[in-house]
Design a protein around this motif. Sequence first.
Motif, PDB file in Angstrom:
ATOM      1  N   GLU A   2       6.515   3.474   6.843  1.00  0.00           N
ATOM      2  CA  GLU A   2       6.463   2.319   5.959  1.00  0.00           C
ATOM      3  C   GLU A   2       5.182   1.535   6.181  1.00  0.00           C
ATOM      4  OE1 GLU A   2       9.933  -0.113   6.088  1.00  0.00           O
ATOM      5  OE2 GLU A   2       8.796  -1.903   5.574  1.00  0.00           O
ATOM      6  N   LEU A 284      13.896   2.238   0.962  1.00  0.00           N
ATOM      7  CA  LEU A 284      13.562   0.838   1.239  1.00  0.00           C
ATOM      8  C   LEU A 284      14.620  -0.137   0.726  1.00  0.00           C
ATOM      9  CD1 LEU A 284       9.748   0.895   0.331  1.00  0.00           C
ATOM     10  CD2 LEU A 284      10.788   1.070   2.599  1.00  0.00           C
ATOM     11  N   ARG A 296       7.745  -6.746  -0.714  1.00  0.00           N
ATOM     12  CA  ARG A 296       7.382  -5.765   0.307  1.00  0.00           C
ATOM     13  C   ARG A 296       7.618  -4.342  -0.194  1.00  0.00           C
ATOM     14  NH1 ARG A 296      10.121  -6.495   5.841  1.00  0.00           N
ATOM     15  NH2 ARG A 296       8.659  -4.806   6.312  1.00  0.00           N
ATOM     16  N   ASP A 300       4.633  -1.140  -1.160  1.00  0.00           N
ATOM     17  CA  ASP A 300       4.636   0.019  -0.265  1.00  0.00           C
ATOM     18  C   ASP A 300       3.674   1.100  -0.764  1.00  0.00           C
ATOM     19  OD1 ASP A 300       6.346   1.331   2.055  1.00  0.00           O
ATOM     20  OD2 ASP A 300       6.025   2.857   0.514  1.00  0.00           O
ATOM     21  N   SER A 302       3.436   4.202   0.933  1.00  0.00           N
ATOM     22  CA  SER A 302       3.816   5.488   1.517  1.00  0.00           C
ATOM     23  C   SER A 302       3.635   6.603   0.491  1.00  0.00           C
ATOM     24  CB  SER A 302       5.278   5.457   1.965  1.00  0.00           C
ATOM     25  OG  SER A 302       5.509   4.434   2.902  1.00  0.00           O
TER      26      SER A 302
END
Length: 363
Positions: A2, A284, A296, A300, A302
């Motif tokens: 993350e 998430l 948040r 992300d 990722s």
Amino acid sequence: MEKSLPPSGFSMSRRFPIVVLYGSPFERGRQHGSLFSSSIRAALDALRERAGQPGWSAAEKVAASSWTYLLGQQPQIAAEIKGIAAGAGFSPLDIYCLNGFEFFDEPAPTGCTSVAVSTSAGAVVGQNWGGPVGTEEQLVLIVHCERGLQYTMITSPGTLGWVGFNSRGFAFVTNDLMLDRSATGIPSLVARRLIIRQRRVEDAIAVLRSIDHMGGRCYLFGDETGAVGGVEISPKAGVISLEGPAIVHTNHPVTDPLLPHECVDVAAAVYPSSQARLHTLNRLRHLLDGKEGVQRALSDTSGAPDAICKSFSADEPTQTAFSFIFGCRLMEAALSVGRPATNAYHDYAPVDPVLRHVAVRSA
């Protein structure tokens, strides 16, 4: 692994311009068209070039049939489109074509990642909205002020708007789905303007069940009561509900009735990152406990470049053009222009159409 948000000192400070429109639907449209006539001309020129003359002529025929339907069923929206056309110096059908990507054979890639979650602080609706590189430079917040209602749409000039929220505490986002198509009905930008006037999630779903759709879509909603909901839509399968306290979605159908109607090869070519983005968003889910948590999740990176917070890639040449989050109970929006991993969110309250540090142009 993350990825966390960058330190605030490294976030760029970018903001949407804001236009506030008053008056009748035609007058608000005329103001819109007059203010953005150059941008509208450029958008129409680009659309004509992409479609080519045969494609444009075919789209006009589909649009003309839909326009006749719109005049009879939704005269106020038709009046606004007429106003945009008058202000910008084009025909109403030209502007309607700009508002109807369903009229064209070529998909208009706008890959999105969306969330609607019911939290202890109320409903939160959010989305990363993607488009070709540079799309964010042509976006504007347009605030429509009517008697007893104010609604704000994130808009490309000449269009009715992509996503939005209103002064009743209602918000919606929407994702493209590569499903079956219909030559009759109304384009999704018209449907969005119908649902933005609603107060409750169930009202928006009822509106979508009452109209004929031209293509596949997903819509997610939230309202001031804390309720969230969503639908997937196929012209053949109809409107299928999405339920739960936390609904997440990208650019492929997840309900059984719609799976047989997906154009799998087209979806894989246009939105190859959709499955991976949804997988990451599900991972998430523990973050989805309020506006900050949704920020948040939507920031992300990722799996970059084809991440929730998406960058340009050769396989999928789009990137996040803006990120939008709305807390329905307090009626506060957070907006990031560009990729939220590198561009700060800024708060905006629809009850007072002034964003800090941004000049408001009132038409």
